[in-house]
Design a protein around this motif. Sequence first.
Motif, PDB file in Angstrom:
ATOM      1  N   HIS A   6       0.220   6.211  11.162  1.00 39.62           N
ATOM      2  CA  HIS A   6       0.651   6.617   9.795  1.00 39.62           C
ATOM      3  C   HIS A   6       0.093   8.243   9.951  1.00 39.62           C
ATOM      4  N   LYS A   8       1.162  11.309   9.219  1.00 40.01           N
ATOM      5  CA  LYS A   8       1.040  12.156   7.946  1.00 40.01           C
ATOM      6  C   LYS A   8      -0.219  11.673   6.922  1.00 40.01           C
ATOM      7  N   LEU A   9      -0.085  10.403   6.620  1.00 40.90           N
ATOM      8  CA  LEU A   9      -0.890   9.891   5.814  1.00 40.90           C
ATOM      9  C   LEU A   9      -2.480  10.209   6.308  1.00 40.90           C
ATOM     10  N   ARG A  13      -2.226  12.844   3.103  1.00 42.05           N
ATOM     11  CA  ARG A  13      -1.612  12.277   1.958  1.00 42.05           C
ATOM     12  C   ARG A  13      -2.397  11.252   1.473  1.00 42.05           C
ATOM     13  N   TRP A  14      -2.868  10.432   2.532  1.00 41.79           N
ATOM     14  CA  TRP A  14      -3.762   9.059   1.925  1.00 41.79           C
ATOM     15  C   TRP A  14      -4.678   9.409   0.992  1.00 41.79           C
ATOM     16  N   LEU A  17      -3.511   9.403  -2.793  1.00 36.25           N
ATOM     17  CA  LEU A  17      -3.412   8.272  -3.360  1.00 36.25           C
ATOM     18  C   LEU A  17      -4.558   7.596  -4.122  1.00 36.25           C
ATOM     19  N   GLU A  21      -3.371   2.136  -5.101  1.00 35.36           N
ATOM     20  CA  GLU A  21      -2.246   2.519  -4.154  1.00 35.36           C
ATOM     21  C   GLU A  21      -2.706   2.268  -2.815  1.00 35.36           C
ATOM     22  N   ALA A  24      -2.743  -1.295  -2.112  1.00 35.74           N
ATOM     23  CA  ALA A  24      -1.411  -1.995  -2.218  1.00 35.74           C
ATOM     24  C   ALA A  24      -0.776  -1.856  -0.968  1.00 35.74           C
ATOM     25  N   ASN A  25      -1.060  -0.720  -0.358  1.00 35.52           N
ATOM     26  CA  ASN A  25      -0.271  -0.411   0.822  1.00 35.52           C
ATOM     27  C   ASN A  25      -0.996  -1.046   2.082  1.00 35.52           C
ATOM     28  N   GLY A  27      -2.064  -3.931   1.612  1.00 36.15           N
ATOM     29  CA  GLY A  27      -1.601  -5.272   1.353  1.00 36.15           C
ATOM     30  C   GLY A  27      -0.161  -5.494   1.797  1.00 36.15           C
ATOM     31  N   ASN A 104      -1.499  -4.064  -6.291  1.00 35.07           N
ATOM     32  CA  ASN A 104      -0.017  -3.760  -6.303  1.00 35.07           C
ATOM     33  C   ASN A 104       0.246  -3.671  -7.708  1.00 35.07           C
ATOM     34  N   ALA A 107      -1.380  -0.476  -9.210  1.00 39.05           N
ATOM     35  CA  ALA A 107      -0.616   0.799  -8.510  1.00 39.05           C
ATOM     36  C   ALA A 107       0.671   0.830  -9.295  1.00 39.05           C
ATOM     37  N   ARG A 108       1.373   0.017  -9.774  1.00 38.32           N
ATOM     38  CA  ARG A 108       2.659   0.264 -10.293  1.00 38.32           C
ATOM     39  C   ARG A 108       2.438   0.592 -11.765  1.00 38.32           C
TER      40      ARG A 108
ATOM     41  N   PHE B  21       6.682   4.421  13.144  1.00 38.98           N
ATOM     42  CA  PHE B  21       5.653   3.200  13.302  1.00 38.98           C
ATOM     43  C   PHE B  21       6.129   2.363  14.570  1.00 38.98           C
ATOM     44  N   LYS B  26      10.848   2.577   7.329  1.00 39.57           N
ATOM     45  CA  LYS B  26      10.654   2.280   5.874  1.00 39.57           C
ATOM     46  C   LYS B  26      11.867   2.990   4.921  1.00 39.57           C
ATOM     47  N   GLU B  82       6.371   7.706   5.566  1.00 39.02           N
ATOM     48  CA  GLU B  82       5.506   6.833   5.766  1.00 39.02           C
ATOM     49  C   GLU B  82       4.932   5.926   4.646  1.00 39.02           C
ATOM     50  N   LEU B  83       5.467   6.240   3.626  1.00 37.59           N
ATOM     51  CA  LEU B  83       5.515   5.565   2.300  1.00 37.59           C
ATOM     52  C   LEU B  83       6.491   5.430   1.289  1.00 37.59           C
ATOM     53  N   ASP B  86       6.824   7.468  -1.558  1.00 38.04           N
ATOM     54  CA  ASP B  86       7.263   9.034  -1.343  1.00 38.04           C
ATOM     55  C   ASP B  86       8.861   8.967  -1.312  1.00 38.04           C
ATOM     56  N   GLN B  98      14.460   4.620 -11.563  1.00 35.25           N
ATOM     57  CA  GLN B  98      13.415   3.600 -11.144  1.00 35.25           C
ATOM     58  C   GLN B  98      13.816   2.272 -10.956  1.00 35.25           C
ATOM     59  N   MET B 121       5.744  -2.296  -1.918  1.00 33.83           N
ATOM     60  CA  MET B 121       5.206  -2.583  -3.380  1.00 33.83           C
ATOM     61  C   MET B 121       6.057  -1.996  -4.368  1.00 33.83           C
ATOM     62  N   LEU B 124       7.929  -4.239  -6.998  1.00 33.08           N
ATOM     63  CA  LEU B 124       6.994  -5.172  -7.994  1.00 33.08           C
ATOM     64  C   LEU B 124       7.560  -4.368  -9.471  1.00 33.08           C
ATOM     65  N   ARG B 133       6.321  -8.333  -3.814  1.00 26.58           N
ATOM     66  CA  ARG B 133       7.071  -7.203  -2.983  1.00 26.58           C
ATOM     67  C   ARG B 133       8.298  -7.455  -2.437  1.00 26.58           C
TER      68      ARG B 133
END
Lengths: 110, 154
Positions: A6, A8-9, A13-14, A17, A21, A24-25, A27, A104, A107-108, B21, B26, B82-83, B86, B98, B121, B124, B133
Amino acid sequence: MTNYHHKKLAQGRWFELTFFEQMANIGSEVNRAVNWQQKNKKDLLQSAAERALELADLTISDKRNIHRLRELTRLREVIADCFFGDNIYGSSPQNWHSYFFAFNYAARLN
Amino acid sequence: MQLIKNKISLNDLKNLVAKGFGDFIKAVVEPGSQPAKNDDKALYVEKNNIPHVANGGAIVEKEVWGTGSVDVDKGIMVIDAELHADEEAFLLENGSKQEYLWGINIYPALEKADRIEFDSMINLKPSQGNRSRSVENKNIQEKIIIIVKGLIDD
Protein backbone atom coordinates in the motif's frame (compact mmCIF):
# COMPACT_ATOMS: atom_id res chain seq x y z
CA MET A 1 13.67 0.99 2.51
CA THR A 2 10.35 -0.73 3.07
CA ASN A 3 8.65 -2.18 0.01
CA TYR A 4 5.01 -1.48 0.76
CA HIS A 5 2.03 -3.06 -0.97
CA HIS A 6 0.00 0.00 0.00
CA LYS A 7 2.45 2.61 -1.23
CA LYS A 8 0.20 5.66 -1.14
CA LEU A 9 -1.35 4.71 2.17
CA ALA A 10 2.10 4.35 3.70
CA GLN A 11 3.00 7.83 2.46
CA GLY A 12 0.34 9.40 4.64
CA ARG A 13 -3.19 8.56 3.59
CA TRP A 14 -3.39 5.82 6.22
CA PHE A 15 -2.84 8.35 8.97
CA GLU A 16 -5.87 10.36 7.85
CA LEU A 17 -8.20 7.43 8.46
CA THR A 18 -10.06 6.93 11.71
CA PHE A 19 -9.05 4.04 13.94
CA PHE A 20 -12.26 2.24 12.99
CA GLU A 21 -11.46 2.65 9.29
CA GLN A 22 -7.93 1.39 9.85
CA MET A 23 -9.17 -1.70 11.67
CA ALA A 24 -11.88 -2.38 9.12
CA ASN A 25 -9.34 -2.29 6.32
CA ILE A 26 -7.07 -4.69 8.19
CA GLY A 27 -10.16 -6.85 8.52
CA SER A 28 -10.72 -6.77 4.78
CA GLU A 29 -7.26 -8.17 4.15
CA VAL A 30 -7.67 -10.79 6.88
CA ASN A 31 -10.99 -11.75 5.34
CA ARG A 32 -9.28 -12.17 1.98
CA ALA A 33 -6.56 -14.28 3.54
CA VAL A 34 -9.18 -16.50 5.19
CA ASN A 35 -11.01 -16.81 1.89
CA TRP A 36 -7.90 -17.90 -0.03
CA GLN A 37 -6.84 -20.18 2.80
CA GLN A 38 -10.16 -21.99 2.52
CA LYS A 39 -9.68 -22.28 -1.26
CA ASN A 40 -6.08 -23.49 -0.75
CA LYS A 41 -4.68 -20.70 -2.95
CA LYS A 42 -1.37 -20.30 -1.17
CA ASP A 43 0.05 -17.42 -3.21
CA LEU A 44 -3.07 -15.31 -2.81
CA LEU A 45 -3.25 -16.23 0.87
CA GLN A 46 0.35 -15.13 1.36
CA SER A 47 -0.22 -11.79 -0.38
CA ALA A 48 -3.37 -10.99 1.56
CA ALA A 49 -1.79 -11.96 4.88
CA GLU A 50 1.25 -9.81 4.11
CA ARG A 51 -1.01 -6.87 3.33
CA ALA A 52 -2.89 -7.43 6.60
CA LEU A 53 0.39 -7.34 8.52
CA GLU A 54 1.48 -4.25 6.61
CA LEU A 55 -1.71 -2.39 7.53
CA ALA A 56 -1.40 -3.58 11.12
CA ASP A 57 2.15 -2.22 11.20
CA LEU A 58 1.04 1.12 9.75
CA THR A 59 -1.68 1.27 12.40
CA ILE A 60 0.83 0.47 15.13
CA SER A 61 3.10 3.24 13.82
CA ASP A 62 0.28 5.81 13.91
CA LYS A 63 1.02 8.04 16.88
CA ARG A 64 -2.71 8.54 17.49
CA ASN A 65 -2.90 4.87 18.46
CA ILE A 66 -0.27 4.95 21.17
CA HIS A 67 -2.88 4.08 23.81
CA ARG A 68 -4.06 1.11 21.71
CA LEU A 69 -0.69 -0.55 21.22
CA ARG A 70 -1.34 -3.57 23.39
CA GLU A 71 -4.46 -4.46 21.42
CA LEU A 72 -2.71 -3.81 18.11
CA THR A 73 0.42 -5.78 18.83
CA ARG A 74 -1.70 -8.69 20.01
CA LEU A 75 -3.73 -8.47 16.83
CA ARG A 76 -0.55 -8.52 14.76
CA GLU A 77 0.69 -11.56 16.63
CA VAL A 78 -2.55 -13.45 16.09
CA ILE A 79 -2.55 -12.62 12.35
CA ALA A 80 1.03 -13.86 12.06
CA ASP A 81 0.21 -16.99 14.04
CA CYS A 82 -2.87 -17.78 11.99
CA PHE A 83 -1.43 -17.32 8.51
CA PHE A 84 2.33 -17.82 8.96
CA GLY A 85 2.49 -19.98 12.07
CA ASP A 86 0.79 -22.98 13.61
CA ASN A 87 -2.40 -21.19 14.69
CA ILE A 88 -1.65 -21.85 18.33
CA TYR A 89 -4.30 -19.28 19.27
CA GLY A 90 -6.96 -21.26 17.45
CA SER A 91 -8.19 -18.48 15.15
CA SER A 92 -11.16 -19.35 12.99
CA PRO A 93 -13.01 -17.63 10.15
CA GLN A 94 -15.90 -17.07 12.54
CA ASN A 95 -13.91 -15.31 15.22
CA TRP A 96 -12.04 -13.18 12.69
CA HIS A 97 -15.39 -12.12 11.31
CA SER A 98 -16.86 -11.33 14.71
CA TYR A 99 -13.75 -9.39 15.75
CA PHE A 100 -13.62 -7.14 12.70
CA PHE A 101 -17.33 -6.77 11.99
CA ALA A 102 -17.85 -4.20 14.74
CA PHE A 103 -15.00 -2.05 13.40
CA ASN A 104 -16.47 -2.25 9.91
CA TYR A 105 -19.87 -1.26 11.23
CA ALA A 106 -18.44 1.66 13.20
CA ALA A 107 -16.35 2.80 10.24
CA ARG A 108 -19.45 3.11 8.08
CA LEU A 109 -21.41 5.21 10.57
CA ASN A 110 -21.34 8.73 9.24
CA MET B 1 -7.56 5.99 -9.86
CA GLN B 2 -9.34 5.44 -13.17
CA LEU B 3 -12.96 5.77 -14.17
CA ILE B 4 -13.80 3.00 -16.61
CA LYS B 5 -16.68 3.90 -18.86
CA ASN B 6 -15.44 2.07 -21.92
CA LYS B 7 -13.54 -1.16 -22.09
CA ILE B 8 -10.15 -1.74 -20.52
CA SER B 9 -8.06 -4.59 -21.88
CA LEU B 10 -7.17 -7.51 -19.66
CA ASN B 11 -3.49 -6.79 -20.31
CA ASP B 12 -3.85 -3.18 -19.20
CA LEU B 13 -5.62 -4.42 -16.10
CA LYS B 14 -2.82 -6.91 -15.42
CA ASN B 15 -0.27 -4.11 -15.78
CA LEU B 16 -2.14 -2.00 -13.24
CA VAL B 17 -2.29 -4.98 -10.89
CA ALA B 18 1.46 -5.56 -11.30
CA LYS B 19 2.12 -1.94 -10.28
CA GLY B 20 -0.24 -2.23 -7.33
CA PHE B 21 -1.05 -5.13 -5.04
CA GLY B 22 0.35 -7.75 -7.40
CA ASP B 23 -2.62 -10.10 -7.55
CA PHE B 24 -5.78 -8.03 -7.54
CA ILE B 25 -7.13 -4.56 -8.07
CA LYS B 26 -9.83 -2.83 -6.06
CA ALA B 27 -12.87 -1.52 -7.88
CA VAL B 28 -16.13 0.19 -7.03
CA VAL B 29 -19.00 -0.46 -9.40
CA GLU B 30 -22.23 1.41 -9.87
CA PRO B 31 -24.59 -1.08 -11.47
CA GLY B 32 -27.17 1.45 -12.58
CA SER B 33 -29.62 3.27 -10.38
CA GLN B 34 -32.36 0.73 -10.00
CA PRO B 35 -32.91 -0.50 -6.45
CA ALA B 36 -32.27 -4.12 -5.65
CA LYS B 37 -35.09 -6.57 -5.74
CA ASN B 38 -35.61 -8.65 -2.65
CA ASP B 39 -35.96 -12.01 -4.30
CA ASP B 40 -33.03 -14.10 -5.41
CA LYS B 41 -34.11 -14.73 -8.97
CA ALA B 42 -31.43 -13.77 -11.44
CA LEU B 43 -32.98 -12.36 -14.55
CA TYR B 44 -30.80 -10.73 -17.14
CA VAL B 45 -31.10 -9.75 -20.72
CA GLU B 46 -28.36 -10.23 -23.26
CA LYS B 47 -27.53 -6.90 -24.73
CA ASN B 48 -24.77 -5.52 -26.94
CA ASN B 49 -22.63 -8.64 -26.77
CA ILE B 50 -22.66 -8.76 -23.00
CA PRO B 51 -23.12 -12.42 -22.16
CA HIS B 52 -26.02 -14.03 -20.43
CA VAL B 53 -25.66 -14.86 -16.80
CA ALA B 54 -26.48 -18.38 -15.82
CA ASN B 55 -28.68 -18.84 -12.80
CA GLY B 56 -28.28 -22.27 -11.28
CA GLY B 57 -27.19 -23.59 -14.64
CA ALA B 58 -30.12 -22.10 -16.52
CA ILE B 59 -29.66 -19.29 -19.00
CA VAL B 60 -32.39 -16.74 -18.62
CA GLU B 61 -33.57 -14.50 -21.36
CA LYS B 62 -34.98 -11.32 -20.00
CA GLU B 63 -34.64 -9.07 -17.10
CA VAL B 64 -37.38 -7.06 -15.46
CA TRP B 65 -35.98 -4.69 -12.91
CA GLY B 66 -38.61 -2.75 -11.05
CA THR B 67 -40.86 -1.36 -13.72
CA GLY B 68 -38.38 -1.40 -16.59
CA SER B 69 -35.49 -3.19 -18.17
CA VAL B 70 -32.02 -2.59 -16.91
CA ASP B 71 -29.66 -0.84 -19.25
CA VAL B 72 -26.47 -2.59 -18.33
CA ASP B 73 -24.52 -0.13 -20.48
CA LYS B 74 -25.00 2.46 -17.77
CA GLY B 75 -22.76 0.56 -15.40
CA ILE B 76 -19.56 2.35 -14.51
CA MET B 77 -16.53 1.29 -12.54
CA VAL B 78 -13.64 3.00 -10.81
CA ILE B 79 -10.42 1.07 -10.33
CA ASP B 80 -6.87 1.36 -9.08
CA ALA B 81 -7.03 2.97 -5.67
CA GLU B 82 -5.62 1.49 -2.50
CA LEU B 83 -8.93 1.92 -0.69
CA HIS B 84 -12.44 1.15 -1.86
CA ALA B 85 -13.48 4.14 0.24
CA ASP B 86 -11.44 6.48 -1.99
CA GLU B 87 -13.05 5.05 -5.11
CA GLU B 88 -16.45 5.39 -3.46
CA ALA B 89 -15.72 9.03 -2.60
CA PHE B 90 -14.65 9.71 -6.19
CA LEU B 91 -17.94 8.42 -7.55
CA LEU B 92 -19.97 10.25 -4.90
CA GLU B 93 -18.20 13.48 -5.82
CA ASN B 94 -19.23 12.84 -9.39
CA GLY B 95 -22.90 12.39 -8.71
CA SER B 96 -23.31 8.74 -7.79
CA LYS B 97 -25.49 7.68 -4.89
CA GLN B 98 -23.89 5.67 -2.12
CA GLU B 99 -26.69 3.11 -1.97
CA TYR B 100 -25.87 1.99 -5.51
CA LEU B 101 -22.11 1.62 -5.05
CA TRP B 102 -20.49 -1.74 -4.37
CA GLY B 103 -16.88 -2.69 -3.75
CA ILE B 104 -15.24 -5.64 -5.45
CA ASN B 105 -11.78 -6.99 -6.13
CA ILE B 106 -10.72 -8.18 -9.55
CA TYR B 107 -8.08 -10.89 -9.96
CA PRO B 108 -7.24 -10.73 -13.70
CA ALA B 109 -4.90 -13.73 -13.62
CA LEU B 110 -7.57 -16.07 -12.28
CA GLU B 111 -10.17 -18.00 -14.22
CA LYS B 112 -13.32 -16.02 -14.89
CA ALA B 113 -15.26 -17.91 -12.24
CA ASP B 114 -12.87 -16.70 -9.53
CA ARG B 115 -12.00 -13.35 -11.04
CA ILE B 116 -14.44 -11.19 -9.10
CA GLU B 117 -14.42 -11.17 -5.31
CA PHE B 118 -17.31 -9.46 -3.53
CA ASP B 119 -15.52 -8.19 -0.48
CA SER B 120 -15.29 -4.62 0.67
CA MET B 121 -15.97 -2.70 3.83
CA ILE B 122 -18.03 -0.21 1.83
CA ASN B 123 -20.57 -2.96 1.17
CA LEU B 124 -21.77 -2.99 4.76
CA LYS B 125 -25.18 -1.35 4.41
CA PRO B 126 -27.50 -2.57 7.17
CA SER B 127 -30.20 -0.12 6.14
CA GLN B 128 -30.33 -1.89 2.77
CA GLY B 129 -30.19 -5.33 4.34
CA ASN B 130 -26.55 -5.97 3.44
CA ARG B 131 -24.91 -6.94 6.70
CA SER B 132 -21.55 -8.20 5.53
CA ARG B 133 -18.62 -7.17 3.34
CA SER B 134 -20.05 -9.29 0.58
CA VAL B 135 -22.84 -8.33 -1.81
CA GLU B 136 -25.60 -10.51 -0.46
CA ASN B 137 -28.21 -9.82 -3.10
CA LYS B 138 -27.60 -12.28 -5.93
CA ASN B 139 -29.33 -9.98 -8.40
CA ILE B 140 -26.86 -7.20 -7.69
CA GLN B 141 -23.95 -9.65 -7.73
CA GLU B 142 -24.86 -10.89 -11.15
CA LYS B 143 -25.47 -7.42 -12.47
CA ILE B 144 -22.01 -6.42 -11.28
CA ILE B 145 -20.58 -9.49 -13.02
CA ILE B 146 -22.22 -8.46 -16.27
CA ILE B 147 -20.91 -4.92 -16.00
CA VAL B 148 -17.37 -5.98 -15.14
CA LYS B 149 -17.31 -8.54 -17.95
CA GLY B 150 -18.58 -5.86 -20.29
CA LEU B 151 -15.86 -3.42 -19.27
CA ILE B 152 -12.94 -5.85 -19.44
CA ASP B 153 -11.85 -6.77 -22.94
CA ASP B 154 -10.25 -10.19 -22.88
